[in-house]
Design a protein around this motif. Structure first.
Motif, PDB file in Angstrom:
ATOM      1  N   LEU A   1      -3.512   0.268  -3.514  1.00  0.00           N
ATOM      2  CA  LEU A   1      -3.252  -1.020  -2.873  1.00  0.00           C
ATOM      3  C   LEU A   1      -3.006  -2.061  -3.954  1.00  0.00           C
ATOM      4  O   LEU A   1      -3.758  -2.155  -4.925  1.00  0.00           O
ATOM      5  CB  LEU A   1      -4.445  -1.431  -2.004  1.00  0.00           C
TER       6      LEU A   1
ATOM      7  N   VAL B   1      -9.222   2.338  -0.550  1.00  0.00           N
ATOM      8  CA  VAL B   1      -8.117   1.562   0.007  1.00  0.00           C
ATOM      9  C   VAL B   1      -8.367   1.267   1.476  1.00  0.00           C
ATOM     10  O   VAL B   1      -8.163   0.143   1.953  1.00  0.00           O
ATOM     11  CB  VAL B   1      -6.781   2.308  -0.179  1.00  0.00           C
TER      12      VAL B   1
ATOM     13  N   VAL C   1       0.851  -1.181   0.000  1.00  0.00           N
ATOM     14  CA  VAL C   1       0.000   0.000   0.000  1.00  0.00           C
ATOM     15  C   VAL C   1       0.890   1.234   0.000  1.00  0.00           C
ATOM     16  O   VAL C   1       1.908   1.285   0.698  1.00  0.00           O
ATOM     17  CB  VAL C   1      -0.962   0.008   1.219  1.00  0.00           C
TER      18      VAL C   1
END
Length: 242
Positions: free
Chosen positions: A117, A135, A92
């Protein structure tokens, strides 16, 4: 969730790019982050929480406030985190909203917050979701905790342990259910309660029908109604014989 590698750029006290490689710990599942006051322990936790959820470990500072005051104007503030969940690996990358110099001319321009991500697949990183809120939602689905629960249960920043102990019973129950994966038993309990409620409703309806039949027959009980039916059958047979 096991952190593998975290990269902090222009973040907190770090003016440049700092890398913490947790894979150097090998297969150790337990380790201690320690150091004197001001060594950067909380900043590391802030970076972890920011990468996952877009806020800090204490939940009290805005993400854009984590930009280093010592960073070069053209160096963007961003955090990258690589972590594993079981056999899966994820990456991420997140940046807060921040000001940066214009590419042409003088002055500043506001850059919006961003996040992406990825998952390790077939020897490379494959995109999953983008945008900060999406995300964060996917991270919540993967880990099983939202940002507040993650801070309460996993991070426990300095001085915040009392908040976990003093949390209301509903909040603690939600945390414990996710931690020990007892949601299934809660669903079974709710299903059994619903089934019991349906049965109780059916019993009430049958009882009301029984009372109505007894009232129509002017009988005080089921036994009295049976006896009345027997007498009525005897009278019918006698009438048919005559």
């Amino acid at each position: 969730m096991r952190p593998l590698r975290i990269v902090m750029q222009a973040f907190g006290p770090f003016a440049g790019r700092e890398v913490v490689d947790f894979t150097q710990l090998g297969e150790r599942s337990f380790f201690l982050i320690h150091g004197p006051t001001g060594a950067g322990k909380t900043t590391l936790l802030d970076a972890l929480c920011f990468a996952l959820y877009g806020d800090t470990s204490g939940g009290e500072r805005e993400a854009r406030a984590m930009r280093s005051d010592h960073a070069a104007p053209d160096l963007a503030t961003e955090v990258e985190l690589e972590f594993s969940l079981g056999s899966a690996r994820y990456h991420v990358k997140r940046s807060p909203a921040q000001s940066r110099p214009k590419k042409k001319g003088e002055g500043q321009v506001e850059a919006a917050a961003s996040a992406e991500l990825e998952v390790w697949k077939d020897g490379g990183w494959a995109p999953l979701v983008q945008q900060s809120n999406k995300v964060s939602e996917r991270i919540k689905e993967l880990i099983g905790f939202d940002g507040a629960q993650f801070r309460q249960l996993i991070v426990l920043p300095q001085g915040r342990f009392r908040e976990v102990l003093s949390a209301d019973s509903k909040s603690r129950q939600a945390i414990m259910e996710r931690l020990f994966r007892t949601e299934l038993y809660s669903r079974i309990e709710r299903a059994l309660k619903d089934a019991a409620g349906d049965l109780a409703h059916q019993v009430d309806e049958i009882a009301q029908q029984r009372t109505g039949i007894l009232n129509q027959a002017q009988a005080e009980s089921g036994e009295a109604l049976d006896q009345a039916l027997v007498r009525a059958e005897e009278q019918l047979e006698a009438a048919q014989d005559t």
